[in-house]
Scaffold this motif. Structure first.
Motif, PDB file in Angstrom:
ATOM      1  N   UNK A 158       0.908  -1.119   0.073  1.00 54.73           N
ATOM      2  CA  UNK A 158       0.187   0.137  -0.144  1.00 54.73           C
ATOM      3  C   UNK A 158       0.730   1.258  -0.044  1.00 54.73           C
ATOM      4  N   UNK A 159       0.329   2.245  -0.794  1.00 60.07           N
ATOM      5  CA  UNK A 159       1.143   3.543  -0.803  1.00 60.07           C
ATOM      6  C   UNK A 159      -0.075   4.609  -0.583  1.00 60.07           C
ATOM      7  N   UNK A 160       0.274   5.490   0.164  1.00 65.23           N
ATOM      8  CA  UNK A 160      -0.562   6.918   0.410  1.00 65.23           C
ATOM      9  C   UNK A 160       0.666   7.730   0.928  1.00 65.23           C
ATOM     10  N   UNK A 161       0.318   9.054   0.670  1.00 65.04           N
ATOM     11  CA  UNK A 161       1.519  10.107   0.904  1.00 65.04           C
ATOM     12  C   UNK A 161       1.822  10.057   2.413  1.00 65.04           C
ATOM     13  N   UNK A 162       0.847   9.812   3.428  1.00 61.31           N
ATOM     14  CA  UNK A 162       1.327   9.726   4.837  1.00 61.31           C
ATOM     15  C   UNK A 162       1.583   8.455   5.256  1.00 61.31           C
ATOM     16  N   UNK A 163       2.998   8.505   5.767  1.00 62.62           N
ATOM     17  CA  UNK A 163       3.484   7.160   6.254  1.00 62.62           C
ATOM     18  C   UNK A 163       2.919   6.369   7.439  1.00 62.62           C
ATOM     19  N   UNK A 183       3.174  -1.075   4.079  1.00 66.63           N
ATOM     20  CA  UNK A 183       3.303   0.348   3.476  1.00 66.63           C
ATOM     21  C   UNK A 183       4.709   0.423   2.712  1.00 66.63           C
ATOM     22  N   UNK A 184       4.623   1.178   1.598  1.00 63.26           N
ATOM     23  CA  UNK A 184       5.849   1.272   0.769  1.00 63.26           C
ATOM     24  C   UNK A 184       6.020   2.866   0.555  1.00 63.26           C
ATOM     25  N   UNK A 185       7.218   3.365   0.256  1.00 62.64           N
ATOM     26  CA  UNK A 185       7.506   4.635   0.210  1.00 62.64           C
ATOM     27  C   UNK A 185       7.128   5.444  -1.239  1.00 62.64           C
ATOM     28  N   UNK A 186       6.681   4.558  -2.283  1.00 63.23           N
ATOM     29  CA  UNK A 186       6.309   5.170  -3.446  1.00 63.23           C
ATOM     30  C   UNK A 186       5.370   4.347  -4.312  1.00 63.23           C
ATOM     31  N   UNK A 187       4.468   5.086  -4.934  1.00 58.16           N
ATOM     32  CA  UNK A 187       3.582   4.318  -5.859  1.00 58.16           C
ATOM     33  C   UNK A 187       4.342   2.951  -6.753  1.00 58.16           C
ATOM     34  N   UNK A 188       5.210   3.641  -7.321  1.00 55.72           N
ATOM     35  CA  UNK A 188       5.844   2.871  -8.166  1.00 55.72           C
ATOM     36  C   UNK A 188       6.529   1.499  -7.596  1.00 55.72           C
ATOM     37  N   UNK A 189       7.016   1.504  -6.365  1.00 54.47           N
ATOM     38  CA  UNK A 189       7.608   0.599  -5.524  1.00 54.47           C
ATOM     39  C   UNK A 189       6.344  -0.554  -5.258  1.00 54.47           C
ATOM     40  N   UNK A 190       5.148  -0.237  -4.979  1.00 51.77           N
ATOM     41  CA  UNK A 190       3.819  -0.837  -4.707  1.00 51.77           C
ATOM     42  C   UNK A 190       3.710  -1.761  -6.095  1.00 51.77           C
ATOM     43  N   UNK A 191       3.597  -0.983  -7.098  1.00 59.67           N
ATOM     44  CA  UNK A 191       2.852  -1.364  -8.335  1.00 59.67           C
ATOM     45  C   UNK A 191       3.839  -2.399  -8.988  1.00 59.67           C
ATOM     46  N   UNK A 192       5.201  -2.179  -9.096  1.00 59.34           N
ATOM     47  CA  UNK A 192       6.152  -2.962  -9.857  1.00 59.34           C
ATOM     48  C   UNK A 192       6.098  -4.357  -9.803  1.00 59.34           C
ATOM     49  N   UNK A 193       5.918  -5.006  -8.562  1.00 61.19           N
ATOM     50  CA  UNK A 193       5.891  -6.258  -8.262  1.00 61.19           C
ATOM     51  C   UNK A 193       4.299  -6.956  -8.167  1.00 61.19           C
ATOM     52  N   UNK A 210      -0.423   6.766 -11.432  1.00 58.45           N
ATOM     53  CA  UNK A 210       0.111   5.438 -11.981  1.00 58.45           C
ATOM     54  C   UNK A 210       0.444   5.542 -13.302  1.00 58.45           C
ATOM     55  N   UNK A 211       1.236   5.077 -13.659  1.00 55.53           N
ATOM     56  CA  UNK A 211       2.011   5.042 -14.964  1.00 55.53           C
ATOM     57  C   UNK A 211       2.088   3.478 -15.500  1.00 55.53           C
ATOM     58  N   UNK A 212       2.042   3.718 -16.819  1.00 52.44           N
ATOM     59  CA  UNK A 212       2.011   2.102 -17.621  1.00 52.44           C
ATOM     60  C   UNK A 212       3.329   1.669 -17.466  1.00 52.44           C
ATOM     61  N   UNK A 213       4.647   2.108 -17.538  1.00 51.06           N
ATOM     62  CA  UNK A 213       5.443   1.371 -17.655  1.00 51.06           C
ATOM     63  C   UNK A 213       5.913   0.974 -16.153  1.00 51.06           C
ATOM     64  N   UNK A 214       5.331   1.034 -15.249  1.00 49.94           N
ATOM     65  CA  UNK A 214       5.412   0.524 -14.163  1.00 49.94           C
ATOM     66  C   UNK A 214       4.724  -1.066 -13.846  1.00 49.94           C
ATOM     67  N   UNK A 215       3.661  -1.138 -14.645  1.00 48.47           N
ATOM     68  CA  UNK A 215       3.018  -2.313 -14.776  1.00 48.47           C
ATOM     69  C   UNK A 215       3.595  -3.470 -15.036  1.00 48.47           C
ATOM     70  N   UNK A 216       3.711  -4.627 -14.592  1.00 48.73           N
ATOM     71  CA  UNK A 216       4.491  -5.813 -14.866  1.00 48.73           C
ATOM     72  C   UNK A 216       3.603  -6.444 -16.010  1.00 48.73           C
ATOM     73  N   UNK A 217       4.135  -7.332 -16.848  1.00 48.39           N
ATOM     74  CA  UNK A 217       3.371  -8.092 -17.893  1.00 48.39           C
ATOM     75  C   UNK A 217       2.363  -8.827 -17.209  1.00 48.39           C
ATOM     76  N   UNK A 218       0.953  -8.690 -17.955  1.00 46.21           N
ATOM     77  CA  UNK A 218      -0.295  -9.492 -17.351  1.00 46.21           C
ATOM     78  C   UNK A 218      -1.209  -8.957 -16.025  1.00 46.21           C
ATOM     79  N   UNK A 219      -0.556  -7.653 -15.788  1.00 49.46           N
ATOM     80  CA  UNK A 219      -1.220  -6.926 -14.671  1.00 49.46           C
ATOM     81  C   UNK A 219      -2.570  -6.738 -15.031  1.00 49.46           C
ATOM     82  N   UNK A 220      -3.340  -6.588 -14.046  1.00 45.96           N
ATOM     83  CA  UNK A 220      -4.786  -6.122 -13.968  1.00 45.96           C
ATOM     84  C   UNK A 220      -5.139  -4.967 -13.273  1.00 45.96           C
ATOM     85  N   UNK A 221      -5.462  -3.697 -13.714  1.00 42.92           N
ATOM     86  CA  UNK A 221      -5.855  -2.383 -13.146  1.00 42.92           C
ATOM     87  C   UNK A 221      -7.155  -2.092 -12.851  1.00 42.92           C
TER      88      UNK A 221
END
Length: 334
Positions: A158-163, A183-193, A210-221
Motif C-alpha cells: 500500500x502507498x499513500x502520502x502519509x506514512x 506500506x511502501x515509500x512510493x506508488x512505483x514500488x507498490x506497483x512494480x511487483x 499510476x504510469x503504464x511502464x510500472x505495470x508488470x506483464x499480465x497485470x490487471x488494473x
C-alpha cells in the motif's frame, strides 16, 4: 401511530454493515450484469447545480429484481455544516409502492468495491496474486476486502502520502484478512511487483498517480478515482498499455472522466478496446481476454449497482429484524 402493510422501512448504515456479505453482493452484481439490460433501465446520472448547491440522482430498474429505485445525494457547500448525505429509495414492483429508504453512504462504498471485484473476477487469471493499493481511505479498504473475496492474495503493498496512514492500513489488512501487508515509500514500488493494481486515491493536484511502464506483464488494473472531467488518476500511458478496458458506464467513462479525456487529447485510440461491464459478464469478451495481457476495469459508479446491493441489504435486514418500520404511508395516485 400504527404502521400498515404498505408502510416503508428504514435501513441504517449500521444495519447495512451488520448484514452485508461481500461474496453475496459480488454474485448478485455478476448476475445483474449478465441479464439483458434495456438501454433506458440504467440511465446516466443527472446533476442539478445552482451556485454552491448540487443534487445528484442515479436511477435504475434492474431486470428480474423485485425492487427498483434511485440513489439521491446532495450538498449545500455554502451551508454552515456542509456534508453529503445519501438516500436510496426502493420501490416494490409487486405493489408499485415505496418500500424502503436506505442510508446510501456505506452502500455506495460496498457497491463500488463489490462491482470492481465482480469485474476483476472475470478479467484476471484465476490464481493467487499480489495486490498494490494506491490510497488508504475507505474505498481502498473496501476494495481490498472485496478483491480478497474473489482471489487469494499472497501479499498487499500500500502507498499513500502519509506514512502513518499506510502503516495503519497495512496493519488492518493483515489483522482482518490474514494477508501479509506493508506500506511502501512510493506508488512505483507498490506497483512494480504486483499482479493487481488498485488506484483508489486520485491526486490532490490532479496529476496521475499510476504510469503504464510500472505495470508488470499480465497485470490487471482497477481504477475508480477519476469520475468527472476535472479529476485525474491514471496516466495516459496506462490507457495506451491496456489491451482491454472494461467500463461500468461505458459512455460516461470514455467521455466524462479526466483520464480518458486526457488520453483522447494525447491521440491514444481506445474506443475499439473499450467494452461494457455487461459484455464482460455475458461472456461476450471471452475471446478478447485470451489475447489481452494488460487489462483494466474503470468505474464511475452506476444506479444499477446501488439498487442491486440495496435490495440485497434490504432483504437481509428484514430477515434479521434490523429494518425499522416507519410510521407513515404514502398516498397513492391512481
Amino acid at each position: 401511530m400504527t404502521t400498515s402493510a404498505f408502510a416503508p422501512v428504514f435501513v441504517s448504515s449500521e444495519a447495512a454493515r451488520a448484514v452485508f456479505v461481500w461474496e453475496d453482493a459480488i454474485r448478485a452484481l455478476q448476475t445483474a450484469y449478465a441479464r439483458p439490460i434495456p438501454p433506458k433501465s440504467t440511465p446516466p446520472r443527472t446533476v442539478a447545480v445552482a451556485g454552491k448547491t448540487w443534487l445528484r440522482t442515479l436511477p435504475a430498474v434492474p431486470v428480474g429484481s423485485r425492487y427498483y429505485g434511485a440513489k439521491v445525494m446532495g450538498m449545500a457547500m455554502g451551508s454552515s455544516t456542509p456534508g453529503v448525505e445519501y438516500v436510496i429509495v426502493l420501490f416494490d414492483q409487486e405493489t408499485s409502492r415505496i418500500a424502503a429508504f436506505i442510508d446510501g453512504n456505506l452502500v455506495t462504498g460496498f457497491r463500488t468495491a463489490a462491482t470492481s471485484a465482480a469485474a476483476l473476477d472475470r478479467l484476471a487469471p484465476a490464481r493467487a496474486a499480489r495486490l498494490a493499493v494506491l490510497g488508504s481511505g475507505l474505498e481502498a479498504a473496501m476494495h481490498t476486502r472485496a478483491i480478497a473475496a474473489v482471489r487469494e492474495l499472497t501479499e498487499v503493498f500500500v502507498f499513500s502520502p502519509t506514512p502513518e496512514r499506510r502503516a495503519a492500513f497495512a496493519e488492518a489488512v493483515t489483522r482482518d484478512l490474514g494477508v501479509p501487508a506493508r506500506g511502501v515509500a512510493s506508488a512505483q514500488e507498490a506497483v512494480e511487483a504486483s499482479d493487481f493494481v488498485l488506484a483508489a486515491a486520485r491526486s490532490r493536484d490532479e496529476q496521475p498517480i499510476l504510469f503504464g511502464d510500472w505495470l508488470k506483464p499480465g497485470a490487471t488494473v482497477v481504477s475508480i478515482g477519476s469520475t468527472i472531467p476535472e479529476q485525474r488518476e491514471i496516466d495516459v500511458s496506462v490507457v495506451a498499455r491496456s489491451d482491454i478496458i472494461v467500463c461500468d458506464m461505458l459512455d460516461e467513462v470514455l467521455e466524462e472522466t479526466g483520464d480518458m479525456l486526457a488520453a483522447h487529447k494525447a491521440g491514444i485510440a481506445f474506443n475499439d478496446k473499450s467494452f461494457s461491464l455487461a459484455n464482460l459478464m455475458t461472456g461476450a469478451l471471452d475471446e478478447h481476454l485470451k489475447d489481452a495481457r494488460t487489462r483494466m476495469y474503470k468505474s464511475v459508479g452506476g444506479g444499477l449497482q446501488d439498487i442491486v446491493v440495496a435490495e440485497l441489504i434490504l432483504k437481509k435486514a428484514i430477515e434479521a429484524g434490523l429494518a425499522t418500520a416507519l410510521p407513515m404511508e404514502f398516498e397513492t395516485k391512481r
